[in-house]
Design a protein around this motif. Structure first.
Motif, mmCIF file in Angstrom:
data_model
loop_
_atom_site.group_PDB
_atom_site.id
_atom_site.type_symbol
_atom_site.label_atom_id
_atom_site.label_comp_id
_atom_site.label_asym_id
_atom_site.label_seq_id
_atom_site.Cartn_x
_atom_site.Cartn_y
_atom_site.Cartn_z
ATOM 1 N N ILE A 101 0.850 -1.194 0.000
ATOM 2 C CA ILE A 101 0.000 0.000 0.000
ATOM 3 C C ILE A 101 0.884 1.243 0.000
ATOM 4 N N PHE A 102 0.562 2.182 -0.879
ATOM 5 C CA PHE A 102 1.178 3.505 -0.837
ATOM 6 C C PHE A 102 0.104 4.526 -1.215
ATOM 7 N N ASN A 103 0.456 5.790 -1.214
ATOM 8 C CA ASN A 103 -0.535 6.843 -1.451
ATOM 9 C C ASN A 103 -0.136 7.752 -2.601
ATOM 10 N N LYS A 104 -1.154 8.264 -3.278
ATOM 11 C CA LYS A 104 -0.980 9.422 -4.136
ATOM 12 C C LYS A 104 -1.636 10.591 -3.416
ATOM 13 N N TRP A 105 -0.977 11.736 -3.389
ATOM 14 C CA TRP A 105 -1.573 12.909 -2.761
ATOM 15 C C TRP A 105 -2.733 13.383 -3.622
ATOM 16 N N THR A 106 -3.798 13.857 -2.999
ATOM 17 C CA THR A 106 -4.985 14.241 -3.763
ATOM 18 C C THR A 106 -4.731 15.456 -4.655
ATOM 19 N N SER A 107 -3.653 16.200 -4.401
ATOM 20 C CA SER A 107 -3.294 17.301 -5.294
ATOM 21 C C SER A 107 -2.787 16.798 -6.645
ATOM 22 N N ALA A 108 -2.580 15.477 -6.765
ATOM 23 C CA ALA A 108 -2.175 14.888 -8.046
ATOM 24 C C ALA A 108 -3.354 14.680 -8.981
ATOM 25 N N VAL A 156 -11.014 4.358 -14.705
ATOM 26 C CA VAL A 156 -9.654 4.258 -15.230
ATOM 27 C C VAL A 156 -8.757 5.242 -14.474
ATOM 28 N N ILE A 157 -7.547 4.814 -14.151
ATOM 29 C CA ILE A 157 -6.554 5.684 -13.509
ATOM 30 C C ILE A 157 -5.213 5.502 -14.214
ATOM 31 N N ASN A 158 -4.517 6.604 -14.434
ATOM 32 C CA ASN A 158 -3.120 6.544 -14.863
ATOM 33 C C ASN A 158 -2.265 6.879 -13.648
ATOM 34 N N ASP A 159 -1.623 5.862 -13.096
ATOM 35 C CA ASP A 159 -0.759 6.058 -11.927
ATOM 36 C C ASP A 159 0.610 6.530 -12.412
ATOM 37 N N VAL A 160 0.673 7.776 -12.848
ATOM 38 C CA VAL A 160 1.932 8.338 -13.339
ATOM 39 C C VAL A 160 2.956 8.309 -12.205
ATOM 40 N N SER A 161 4.195 7.941 -12.540
ATOM 41 C CA SER A 161 5.199 7.683 -11.512
ATOM 42 C C SER A 161 6.555 8.233 -11.934
ATOM 43 N N GLU A 162 7.283 8.818 -10.986
ATOM 44 C CA GLU A 162 8.663 9.231 -11.242
ATOM 45 C C GLU A 162 9.556 8.198 -10.554
ATOM 46 N N ARG A 163 10.220 7.354 -11.364
ATOM 47 C CA ARG A 163 10.899 6.187 -10.810
ATOM 48 C C ARG A 163 12.125 6.556 -9.967
ATOM 49 N N GLU A 164 12.861 7.586 -10.356
ATOM 50 C CA GLU A 164 14.004 7.976 -9.534
ATOM 51 C C GLU A 164 13.536 8.437 -8.164
ATOM 52 N N TYR A 165 12.503 9.283 -8.140
ATOM 53 C CA TYR A 165 11.979 9.760 -6.857
ATOM 54 C C TYR A 165 11.422 8.600 -6.041
ATOM 55 N N GLN A 166 10.791 7.656 -6.728
ATOM 56 C CA GLN A 166 10.136 6.530 -6.063
ATOM 57 C C GLN A 166 11.137 5.554 -5.455
ATOM 58 N N GLY A 171 13.468 6.548 1.482
ATOM 59 C CA GLY A 171 12.111 6.676 2.005
ATOM 60 C C GLY A 171 11.102 5.835 1.241
ATOM 61 N N THR A 172 9.857 6.241 1.326
ATOM 62 C CA THR A 172 8.764 5.465 0.741
ATOM 63 C C THR A 172 8.570 5.809 -0.735
ATOM 64 N N TRP A 173 7.716 5.023 -1.388
ATOM 65 C CA TRP A 173 7.400 5.260 -2.795
ATOM 66 C C TRP A 173 6.642 6.570 -3.015
ATOM 67 N N ASP A 174 6.006 7.085 -1.971
ATOM 68 C CA ASP A 174 5.029 8.158 -2.141
ATOM 69 C C ASP A 174 5.592 9.379 -2.866
ATOM 70 N N LYS A 175 6.865 9.713 -2.625
ATOM 71 C CA LYS A 175 7.412 10.943 -3.203
ATOM 72 C C LYS A 175 7.496 10.867 -4.728
ATOM 73 N N GLY A 176 7.519 9.658 -5.298
ATOM 74 C CA GLY A 176 7.533 9.526 -6.751
ATOM 75 C C GLY A 176 6.176 9.289 -7.352
ATOM 76 N N LYS A 177 5.140 9.260 -6.520
ATOM 77 C CA LYS A 177 3.806 8.909 -6.993
ATOM 78 C C LYS A 177 2.803 10.059 -6.959
ATOM 79 N N GLY A 178 3.066 11.054 -6.113
ATOM 80 C CA GLY A 178 2.033 12.059 -5.861
ATOM 81 C C GLY A 178 2.307 13.429 -6.427
ATOM 82 N N CYS A 179 3.221 13.539 -7.388
ATOM 83 C CA CYS A 179 3.503 14.854 -7.975
ATOM 84 C C CYS A 179 2.242 15.412 -8.646
ATOM 85 N N ASP A 180 2.166 16.720 -8.730
ATOM 86 C CA ASP A 180 1.019 17.351 -9.383
ATOM 87 C C ASP A 180 0.819 16.761 -10.779
#
Length: 285
Positions: A101-108, A156-166, A171-180
């Motif tokens: 389980i990880f999160n995307k910030w709702t601002s994404a 449908v969701i596109n879970d856009v991800s920044e792999r380096e940040y992730q 730390g956790t995956w969240d920083k690469g998952k919740g960008c605007d």
């Protein structure tokens, strides 16, 4: 029923899609496709409406009529990692013994056809088509046998991800998952009665016309009822929460050589019965 939100960013109104592909306004019946509007009793009431009696909205959805995310005021955007065995393999990781389980910030969260913006400094922005589950009736410690009673619909969701940040920046995956802009959601929320079998839906994604992901929800490791029950052990689920259930293989990180988004690309993705998204990718400014 296909529920949606239409109009300019920040001023979306509730609507539904009629059988002719036109948007009908629901403003007289609910204030938004959000929160209590997703409770079973409200959904049941909306289903009794005759779409032909509702005002027609000018424009063609996803053409000259913008659609927002199909769920407004999302409280929690919960994501499941490595939920397809073949995607875990292309990522060089084992299938987890329990759901990740990880999160995307709702601002994404953005509309299904809004532009994706690559973050400043990003070198590894990636794509992931996923089945989204929208919670209707909330609860904690939900029994798996009852889990589908808590579903308002699918999307449908596109879970856009920044792999380096992730993966590379601690730390956790969240920083690469919740960008605007990293959470395109929609085009519509489809109620369960319109989906014959959510466990057997074709799911695909293309970049500039090349199909990279071409899978089926039947190969998910942990199925929707289990995911709902599992998540509810760690947090109360509430109306309008979204669970993004993982992606099949074919992400940019899994290509040989790896391919990441640089700006200028057009992404198209969809799931059987749930509609199609189209996003243009903009380079960071």
């Amino acid at each position: 029923m296909k529920l949606l939100r239409y109009g300019p960013v920040g001023h979306e109104k509730p609507g539904c899609l009629d059988q002719d592909g036109r948007v009908r306004d629901l403003s007289e019946h609910v204030s938004d496709i959000a929160g209590d509007a997703l409770l079973p009793a409200t959904i049941a009431r909306l289903k009794t409406l005759d779409p032909s009696s509702l005002p027609v909205v000018d424009g063609t959805p996803q053409d000259d009529l913008r659609l927002g995310a199909c769920v407004g005021q999302i409280g929690k955007f919960i994501c499941i990692g490595l939920n397809y065995a073949d995607h875990a393999a292309e990522s060089g990781l084992d299938v987890p013994p329990e759901p990740v389980i990880f999160n995307k910030w709702t601002s994404a969260v953005i509309g299904p056809d809004d532009d994706i913006v690559i973050p400043r400094g990003s070198k590894k922005t990636d794509w992931e088509v996923e089945l989204g589950v929208v919670i209707g009736a909330g609860g904690s410690y939900i029994d798996e046998a009852d889990a589908l009673d808590h579903v308002a619909g699918f999307c449908v969701i596109n879970d856009v991800s920044e792999r380096e940040y992730q993966l590379e920046r601690a730390g956790t995956w969240d920083k690469g998952k919740g960008c605007d802009t990293f959470g395109p959601t929609g085009p519509w929320l489809v109620t369960p009665d319109e989906i014959a079998n959510h466990d057997a839906l074709g799911i695909w994604l293309e970049v500039d016309g090349t199909r990279y992901q071409d899978g089926n929800t039947s190969t998910m490791v942990y199925k929707v009822p289990h995911l709902i029950s599992y998540c509810s052990q760690f947090m109360s689920l509430q109306p309008g929460d979204v669970i993004s259930t993982g992606t099949p293989p074919g992400v940019g990180m899994g290509q040989n050589p790896q391919r990441y988004l640089a700006g200028g690309e057009v992404i198209r993705l969809g799931i059987d019965g749930l509609g199609v998204q189209t996003q243009r990718v903009n380079a960071s400014s």
